[in-house]
Design an enzyme around this catalytic site. Sequence first.
Site, short mmCIF file in Angstrom:
data_model
loop_
_atom_site.label_atom_id
_atom_site.label_comp_id
_atom_site.label_asym_id
_atom_site.label_seq_id
_atom_site.Cartn_x
_atom_site.Cartn_y
_atom_site.Cartn_z
N HIS A 47 0.83 -1.37 -0.13
CA HIS A 47 0.04 -0.26 -0.14
C HIS A 47 1.07 1.26 -0.04
O HIS A 47 1.91 1.37 0.53
CB HIS A 47 -1.03 0.02 1.18
CG HIS A 47 -2.05 1.02 1.50
ND1 HIS A 47 -1.73 2.28 1.52
CD2 HIS A 47 -3.32 0.79 1.05
CE1 HIS A 47 -3.06 3.10 1.79
NE2 HIS A 47 -3.88 2.11 1.56
N ASP B 196 3.09 -4.39 8.17
CA ASP B 196 1.85 -3.53 7.71
C ASP B 196 0.63 -4.38 8.21
O ASP B 196 0.32 -5.23 7.44
CB ASP B 196 1.64 -2.96 6.58
CG ASP B 196 0.57 -2.22 6.35
OD1 ASP B 196 -0.56 -2.50 6.95
OD2 ASP B 196 0.45 -1.68 5.10
N GLN C 167 -4.46 -4.91 7.03
CA GLN C 167 -5.62 -5.99 6.57
C GLN C 167 -5.67 -7.20 7.62
O GLN C 167 -6.47 -8.02 7.32
CB GLN C 167 -5.22 -6.11 5.08
CG GLN C 167 -5.58 -4.99 4.29
CD GLN C 167 -6.92 -4.27 4.21
OE1 GLN C 167 -7.93 -5.06 4.69
NE2 GLN C 167 -7.10 -3.09 3.82
N LYS D 87 -10.46 -0.37 10.39
CA LYS D 87 -10.68 -1.45 9.72
C LYS D 87 -10.98 -2.59 10.43
O LYS D 87 -11.20 -3.69 10.16
CB LYS D 87 -9.59 -1.82 8.91
CG LYS D 87 -9.04 -0.75 7.73
CD LYS D 87 -7.82 -1.21 6.92
CE LYS D 87 -7.33 0.05 6.29
NZ LYS D 87 -8.00 0.27 4.95
N CYS E 144 -4.79 2.43 -3.55
CA CYS E 144 -3.61 3.06 -2.88
C CYS E 144 -2.44 2.02 -3.31
O CYS E 144 -1.61 1.75 -2.51
CB CYS E 144 -3.75 3.11 -1.51
SG CYS E 144 -4.63 4.60 -1.42
N1 PMP Z 1 -1.78 -0.82 4.48
C1 PMP Z 1 -2.96 -1.38 4.02
C2 PMP Z 1 -2.41 -2.80 3.58
C3 PMP Z 1 -4.14 -1.11 3.86
O1 PMP Z 1 -4.98 -1.79 3.15
C4 PMP Z 1 -4.31 0.33 4.32
C5 PMP Z 1 -5.61 0.97 4.19
N2 PMP Z 1 -6.38 0.94 2.97
C6 PMP Z 1 -3.09 1.12 4.77
C7 PMP Z 1 -2.03 0.36 5.06
C8 PMP Z 1 -3.43 2.38 5.49
O2 PMP Z 1 -4.43 2.30 6.50
P1 PMP Z 1 -4.92 4.08 6.95
O3 PMP Z 1 -5.43 4.64 6.03
O4 PMP Z 1 -6.04 3.42 7.94
O5 PMP Z 1 -3.69 4.61 7.80
#
Ligand code: PMP
Length: 408
Positions: free
Chosen positions: A124, A201, A204, A227, A365
């Site tokens: 991401h 990270d 998910q 999430k 993203c």
């Molecule tokens: N890493 C991953 C794998 C994600 O799916 C996401 C959220 N789409 C994020 C990081 C970023 O999370 P946040 O926008 O809540 O900071």
Amino acid sequence: SVQFDPYLYRKDFPILETIVHGKPLVYFDNAATTQKPEAVIQTIVDYYQGMNANVHRAIHYLGETATMAFEEARQKVARFINAPSARQIVFTRGTTEAINLVATAWGEKFISAGDEIILSEMEHHSNLIPWQILAQKVGAKLRFIPFTSEGVLDFEAFEKILSNKTRIISLTYMSNVFGTINPIKRIIRMAKDRGIPVLLDGAQSVPHLPTDVQALDCDFLAFSGHKMLGPTGIGVLYAKINHLENMNPYQGGGEMIQSVWLERATWNEIPYKFEAGTPNIAGAIALGAAVDYLSAVGMKNITLYEQELTTYALKKLAELDELVIYGNAPERGGVISFNLGEVHPHDLSHFLDQQGIAVRAGHHCAQPIMRKLDIAATTRASFYFYNTFEEIDYFVEQLKEAITFFNP
Ligand code: PMP
């Protein structure tokens, strides 16, 4: 088959009753954010109605009550991921801020010119850009573990880029595009053999899989409250004590200091050293309520049920010849990215929205993934434990309608 009744939980989520364009809502955008149960919503209301005060400063009833609730939430989160101590839980705005914190406060101190940072090609943006910024600042180099056509990390390639220049490995535990659950245990074992720290990270993974940071032996774990049934604007950085002790502060301000003179200051003890300014108090307490809810449902139950749901969905989707699914990892979570021939994902998701179905369309993203797949975007359906087999049947039916409509 798992004995799991999503309908038992659905009634706790008022928003799931929403009627969208005359159709019952089917919420399949859980990888972006999950819905919130009443217990979480009520916790926020209760906080502002009955205990609102700033934390850690006031010597009065409300201040002490709020501080106790805030610190209790930290303990709940620590227990949820089996952290040895609540001191290792730093509240952040989310995964993004947690990773930026490490890349800045740890990275600027421990990474220098010529050092290498290993990421993967399926990150991401929030586990990519902070490292790009750091690498540019200090003159370090980014190396990438490639993914195969199945959306699986290429382990042999990883072994080749791992070297005595590697200073940190930062990886997603579960891909938000492919749903792949990466072999992080194996990767951490190899990193440990060389004394290389690993950041996971967990944006998910933590919402969907039981997490035990001691069993994983990761150095850092970042995740987002929103999430996993919690509110937005609250997330977590877990780190090993020695890293937290050795790292620079991230932001300066109130709360993170011990003593301040005009020209200098000393830092507060961990985790407060990393929590400058008034925190998201209500958010943290509500995340505690979310964690309570998830624990009551049972993380193992959630994983198993979502696996059944995902296997079922993949099997039904495979019957649609016009559909291309991206990612085919043997170990995967409930995230399915696909395209319907040349139909633009925005058009498809608009069509599905008209039927009450919420899916995501875009690059998620993760633009480098799209570039490698040579596509602009995908449509993504992502599940949580409150989703049902009936919703998947309806979703597949509506995709068939879309095939008739768009004739891809
Ligand atoms: N890493 C991953 C794998 C994600 O799916 C996401 C959220 N789409 C994020 C990081 C970023 O999370 P946040 O926008 O809540 O900071």
